[in-house]
Each structure stands twice: as C-alpha cells, then as structure tokens.
Design a protein around this motif. Structure first.
Motif, short mmCIF file in Angstrom:
data_model
loop_
_atom_site.label_atom_id
_atom_site.label_comp_id
_atom_site.label_asym_id
_atom_site.label_seq_id
_atom_site.Cartn_x
_atom_site.Cartn_y
_atom_site.Cartn_z
N TYR A 152 0.85 -1.19 0.00
CA TYR A 152 0.00 0.00 0.00
C TYR A 152 0.88 1.23 0.00
CZ TYR A 152 -3.77 -3.15 1.36
OH TYR A 152 -4.68 -4.17 1.37
N LEU B 96 3.71 3.25 10.32
CA LEU B 96 4.39 2.13 9.67
C LEU B 96 5.67 2.55 8.95
CD1 LEU B 96 1.21 0.36 8.26
CD2 LEU B 96 2.46 -0.17 10.34
N GLN B 97 6.17 3.75 9.26
CA GLN B 97 7.45 4.14 8.65
C GLN B 97 8.56 3.26 9.22
OE1 GLN B 97 9.39 7.81 10.08
NE2 GLN B 97 7.57 8.18 11.30
N GLY C 56 9.20 7.02 14.79
CA GLY C 56 8.03 7.91 14.82
C GLY C 56 7.85 8.62 16.16
N LYS D 133 10.61 16.73 22.86
CA LYS D 133 11.48 16.05 21.89
C LYS D 133 12.83 16.75 21.84
CE LYS D 133 11.58 14.91 16.94
NZ LYS D 133 10.82 14.86 15.68
N GLY E 181 3.19 8.60 0.75
CA GLY E 181 4.38 8.26 -0.03
C GLY E 181 5.68 8.86 0.50
N THR E 182 5.61 9.58 1.61
CA THR E 182 6.81 10.29 2.08
C THR E 182 7.85 9.34 2.66
OG1 THR E 182 5.88 10.69 4.26
CG2 THR E 182 5.49 12.38 2.60
N SER E 183 7.43 8.15 3.03
CA SER E 183 8.38 7.17 3.54
C SER E 183 8.68 6.11 2.47
CB SER E 183 7.80 6.51 4.80
OG SER E 183 8.65 5.52 5.25
N ALA F 131 0.37 5.53 0.87
CA ALA F 131 -0.54 6.62 1.26
C ALA F 131 0.11 7.94 0.85
CB ALA F 131 -0.84 6.52 2.76
N MET G 182 -1.22 14.35 8.76
CA MET G 182 -0.63 14.69 10.06
C MET G 182 -0.91 16.16 10.41
SD MET G 182 3.07 12.81 9.64
CE MET G 182 3.81 13.45 11.13
N ALA H 217 -7.26 6.77 8.99
CA ALA H 217 -5.85 6.56 8.64
C ALA H 217 -5.31 7.57 7.63
CB ALA H 217 -5.66 5.15 8.10
N GLU I 65 -3.42 -6.39 5.20
CA GLU I 65 -4.26 -5.66 6.15
C GLU I 65 -4.04 -4.16 6.01
OE1 GLU I 65 -5.34 -8.34 9.99
OE2 GLU I 65 -3.31 -7.53 10.00
N ILE I 66 -5.14 -3.41 6.16
CA ILE I 66 -5.08 -1.95 6.09
C ILE I 66 -5.43 -1.39 7.47
CG2 ILE I 66 -6.28 0.11 5.21
CD1 ILE I 66 -6.59 -1.10 2.61
C1 LIG Z 1 13.02 14.38 5.75
C2 LIG Z 1 12.03 13.66 6.62
C3 LIG Z 1 11.96 13.96 7.97
C4 LIG Z 1 11.05 13.30 8.80
N1 LIG Z 1 11.01 13.58 10.14
C5 LIG Z 1 10.14 12.89 10.95
C6 LIG Z 1 10.10 13.12 12.34
O1 LIG Z 1 10.82 13.96 12.89
N2 LIG Z 1 9.23 12.40 13.08
C7 LIG Z 1 8.38 11.47 12.52
O2 LIG Z 1 7.58 10.85 13.23
N3 LIG Z 1 8.42 11.22 11.20
C8 LIG Z 1 9.27 11.91 10.41
N4 LIG Z 1 9.32 11.65 9.07
C9 LIG Z 1 8.56 10.53 8.55
C10 LIG Z 1 7.19 10.91 8.06
O3 LIG Z 1 6.42 11.35 9.16
C11 LIG Z 1 6.61 9.65 7.44
O4 LIG Z 1 7.30 9.49 6.20
C12 LIG Z 1 5.14 9.71 7.19
O5 LIG Z 1 4.42 9.89 8.39
C13 LIG Z 1 4.66 8.46 6.50
O6 LIG Z 1 3.30 8.65 6.14
P1 LIG Z 1 2.86 8.45 4.63
O7 LIG Z 1 1.38 8.59 4.59
O8 LIG Z 1 3.62 9.31 3.70
O9 LIG Z 1 3.28 6.92 4.46
P2 LIG Z 1 3.74 6.11 3.15
O10 LIG Z 1 5.12 6.46 2.78
O11 LIG Z 1 2.70 6.20 2.08
O12 LIG Z 1 3.68 4.63 3.74
C14 LIG Z 1 4.53 4.23 4.78
C15 LIG Z 1 4.29 2.75 5.05
O13 LIG Z 1 2.99 2.54 5.59
C16 LIG Z 1 2.22 1.65 4.77
N5 LIG Z 1 0.87 2.21 4.83
C17 LIG Z 1 0.53 3.50 4.65
N6 LIG Z 1 -0.76 3.68 4.98
C18 LIG Z 1 -1.24 2.48 5.35
C19 LIG Z 1 -2.51 2.02 5.84
N7 LIG Z 1 -3.55 2.84 6.01
N8 LIG Z 1 -2.63 0.71 6.15
C20 LIG Z 1 -1.61 -0.15 6.01
N9 LIG Z 1 -0.39 0.23 5.56
C21 LIG Z 1 -0.21 1.52 5.25
C22 LIG Z 1 2.89 1.66 3.41
O14 LIG Z 1 2.73 0.42 2.75
C23 LIG Z 1 4.35 1.90 3.78
O15 LIG Z 1 4.96 0.69 4.12
C24 LIG Z 1 10.19 12.33 8.23
C25 LIG Z 1 10.24 12.04 6.86
C26 LIG Z 1 11.16 12.70 6.05
C27 LIG Z 1 11.19 12.36 4.58
#
Ligand SMILES: Cc1cc2nc3c(=O)[nH]c(=O)nc-3n(C[C@H](O)[C@H](O)[C@H](O)COP(=O)(O)OP(=O)(O)OC[C@H]3O[C@@H](n4cnc5c(N)ncnc54)[C@H](O)[C@@H]3O)c2cc1C
Length: 339
Positions: A28, A115-116, A172, A239, A32-34, A30, A76, A72, A219-220
């Motif tokens: 999956y 899930l990061q 996280g 922090k 995409g930042t991770s 979402a 943020m 979900a 699972e989601i």
């Molecule tokens: C430069 C940088 C600095 C950051 N600093 C911090 C920080 O200080 N603190 C912090 O907490 N985070 C930090 N982050 C991380 C950031 O918060 C996470 O990348 C972000 O929260 C991930 O959310 P997303 O929706 O983009 O996930 P995605 O990248 O889309 O997905 C992440 C993972 O979750 C899975 N997934 C997503 N949604 C679901 C769902 N609903 N059900 C099941 N699986 C799912 C995906 O398959 C993947 O494996 C940082 C990121 C970057 C790039």
C-alpha cells in the motif's frame, strides 16, 4: 527505481482485493513520504503499488463522545491543528507538529506514520544490498547479513529493546504519544476487522528484525482510536534532537498526567528516540503514582523510565538525556491547566 504497477482503488475492500490479487510484492502507499524514499534508496522494492489515497471516507477526525478517532488517511498536519486535540490532548498535537516539516506533514498520513521504517544509518545506507556490494550489513534490510551498528558507530542507536541482531530505533513521534494514551488501531483485512493496541503493533527485533509490525500482508489500518481519559490536558510531547526542527528524536517523552493538586493520581509516560519500539515507561509511572510531583520526584521517575537501558560505545549519553527529557516533560505537563 525499479518498475512497478500502480492502481488507485476507491474503497478499502477494493484495495484489499487488489492487494490479494497482486500477491507477494504488493504494498500500500498513502502519502508516499516514507515508501517512495525507500524505493529510491532501493531498500523497498515493491512490484505492485496500491495507492489508498482515493479511498472515500477514510480521512475523518472525530472528537465527540468518549474517544478520539482519526481515520488513517487524515494528514498529520490536519490532526496537529485540530481544535479539540490541541486543547485536550496537547501531547498528540505536539508529537505531530514536532515531526518532519510542514510540507511533509501535509502529505503524510497518520496511518502511514505508524508504519514508517527506521532511520538507522546502516539500514538506509547505499543501494543494491550486501550481495551487490553494499558497504554495511543490516539484518533488518537483509536478514542474516549482520549488523554494522553493533560494535560500530552507534550514537543514534537504541538503548532499550535492542537484540544481538538489531539496535535500530523506532523513528516515529506520533506512535509514542499514542502508546502513552493506550490508543489502538482499527484494522481491515480479508478476514474482517480487528483492533490492536498501538503498543502491540510494534515487534521487538529479537532474531527477526526484518519483521517489524504485527500486521498480516494485505491488512489496512483504517483508523486510530484514543480512549478519552482524565490525563489529557496536562500532557506534553517533549522532543530533544540535534537541531530544533526537521530532525528525528535523540530522546523524547510523551507524558500525560492526572493530578490532584500537586499529587499524581496517574502518570502515563512513553519514550521515543531511545528504543526499538515506542516504549511505555511503566516503572516510572509506578514510581510517581500517589506522590507529589517535584523536580526531585520527576528526576527519580526519569531514571526509572530507563530501567534496563544498555548502551553501546557511543550512545551512553542517551540514557541520561532520556531520563532528563522525561523529568522535564513531567514538569511541563504539570504546569498546564487541567480540564
Ligand atoms: C526528511 C524527513 C523527515 C522526517 N522527520 C520525521 C520526524 O521527525 N518524526 C516522525 O515521526 N516522522 C518523520 N518523518 C517521517 C514521516 O512522518 C513519514 O514518512 C510519514 O508519516 C509516513 O506517512 P505516509 O502517509 O507518507 O506513508 P507512506 O510512505 O505512504 O507509507 C509508509 C508505510 O505505511 C504503509 N501504509 C501507509 N498507509 C497504510 C494504511 N492505512 N494501512 C496499512 N499500511 C499503510 C505503506 O505500505 C508503507 O509501508 C520524516 C520524513 C522525512 C522524509
């Protein structure tokens, strides 16, 4: 990046079916930042991406009744500025506001944040894998390859929950606050729905550090639920990091207090930045129950929070730093007005 297929279903059920049809190699996505980040580093190699962002009705924020419920896909940034969250649960708002950057928080979802994967330097280093000449072995990235952090430069590594295979920190901030508040996630899979405490979503590394989350493939996570509690308004997420913004925690503490005057009825404390999963500090909580909260009792509780901590060669400072972070967080939370 390697080639992958991409679909964007508009219901959770359709996403689950798409995942099952795609088979191994499906992921999956979402915000995409991770995940995109890890794909560019060639650490994640999904063959099929199932984008969940078009699923309707999965980004709500509910604050009525006896619980908070965050779907979900809620960004943020939206949860961080929600009026009720800011007023009644500053620990939640601060854990989000102190993570990443505003641009990232606008894209990133509260579900994806849970899930990061770790920011361990050795996990993220280079591309191609050990077999393709990667400099650093990593049991989380390539099971059985070893761990370069153990016996290496380990300044950022965990002092709690580590194993002989892995010392990578759970990155996280938001999960730490959720664990302090006994939150749980709602999960949808082919077998139906289930719920799971956020604390149990994270596995200790043991001998299988590549298995990080207690989800079965497909699972989601559909929502995150926080039961309302007396401890809420007197709460904070403190922090400490190498620079004051846009950095992961060296040590952090989520604290929520239920006080009768100066006396602690109940303290909820969890640690981030120092453990292999969000770490509930039960010994510190027990230490404070029924006691007056003073700088001295806060420091004693801070030390208790690090019970069992074990440092490597370069991260010993984290034990004292985390203890003081807990103590400071307790004093900050106590100064806030109760409901
Ligand atoms: C430069 C940088 C600095 C950051 N600093 C911090 C920080 O200080 N603190 C912090 O907490 N985070 C930090 N982050 C991380 C950031 O918060 C996470 O990348 C972000 O929260 C991930 O959310 P997303 O929706 O983009 O996930 P995605 O990248 O889309 O997905 C992440 C993972 O979750 C899975 N997934 C997503 N949604 C679901 C769902 N609903 N059900 C099941 N699986 C799912 C995906 O398959 C993947 O494996 C940082 C990121 C970057 C790039």
């Amino acid at each position: 990046m390697r080639p992958f297929t991409y679909v964007r279903p508009d219901s959770a059920q359709a996403a689950i079916e798409a995942f099952a049809a795609a088979g191994p190699g499906a992921r999956y996505i979402a915000g995409g930042t991770s995940l995109y980040d890890l794909m560019k580093l060639d650490i994640e190699r999904p063959e099929h991406l199932i984008d969940v962002t078009a699923i309707r009705g999965l980004d709500g924020i509910e604050t009525d009744g006896d619980r908070l419920r965050f779907e979900a896909l809620a960004p943020m940034s939206a949860v961080a500025i929600n009026r009720v969250v800011l007023r009644d649960y500053p620990v939640l708002a601060e854990s989000l506001a102190k993570a990443a950057s505003q641009q990232l928080r606008n894209m990133a979802t509260v579900g994806g944040n849970l899930l990061q994967r770790t920011r361990c330097l050795y996990f993220r280093n280079g591309a191609g894998g050990v077999s393709a000449g990667m400099t650093y072995p990593c049991n989380k990235r390539e099971p059985g390859s070893g761990c370069a952090a153990i016996g290496g430069l380990d300044r950022g590594q965990a002092v709690l929950g580590q194993s002989r295979s892995c010392t990578a920190v759970s990155p996280g901030d938001w999960p730490v606050a959720l664990v302090a508040l006994d939150a749980y996630v709602e999960i949808l899979g082919r077998q139906g729905t289930r719920s799971l405490p956020v604390a149990d979503l994270y596995r200790l590394p043991g001998g299988t550090p590549h298995l990080e989350f207690a989800l079965t493939p497909g699972e989601i996570i559909t929502a995150i639920v926080v039961p309302k509690a007396a401890a809420g308004r007197q709460s904070t997420y403190h922090k400490i990091r190498d620079r004051e913004s846009y950095a992961f925690a060296l040590a952090s503490a989520a604290v929520a207090l239920d006080m009768a005057g100066d006396t602690v009825r109940q303290a909820r404390i969890a640690l981030g930045g120092v453990a292999t999963r969000p770490w509930r500090a039960v010994a510190a909580e027990a230490q404070l129950a029924g006691k007056q909260l003073t700088r001295e009792t806060a420091i004693i509780a801070g030390r208790a929070a690090l019970t069992g901590a074990k440092a490597g060669d370069h991260n010993g400072f984290k034990i004292e730093l985390a203890a003081r972070t807990v103590a400071d967080a307790l004093m900050i939370a106590a100064q806030r007005k109760p409901a």
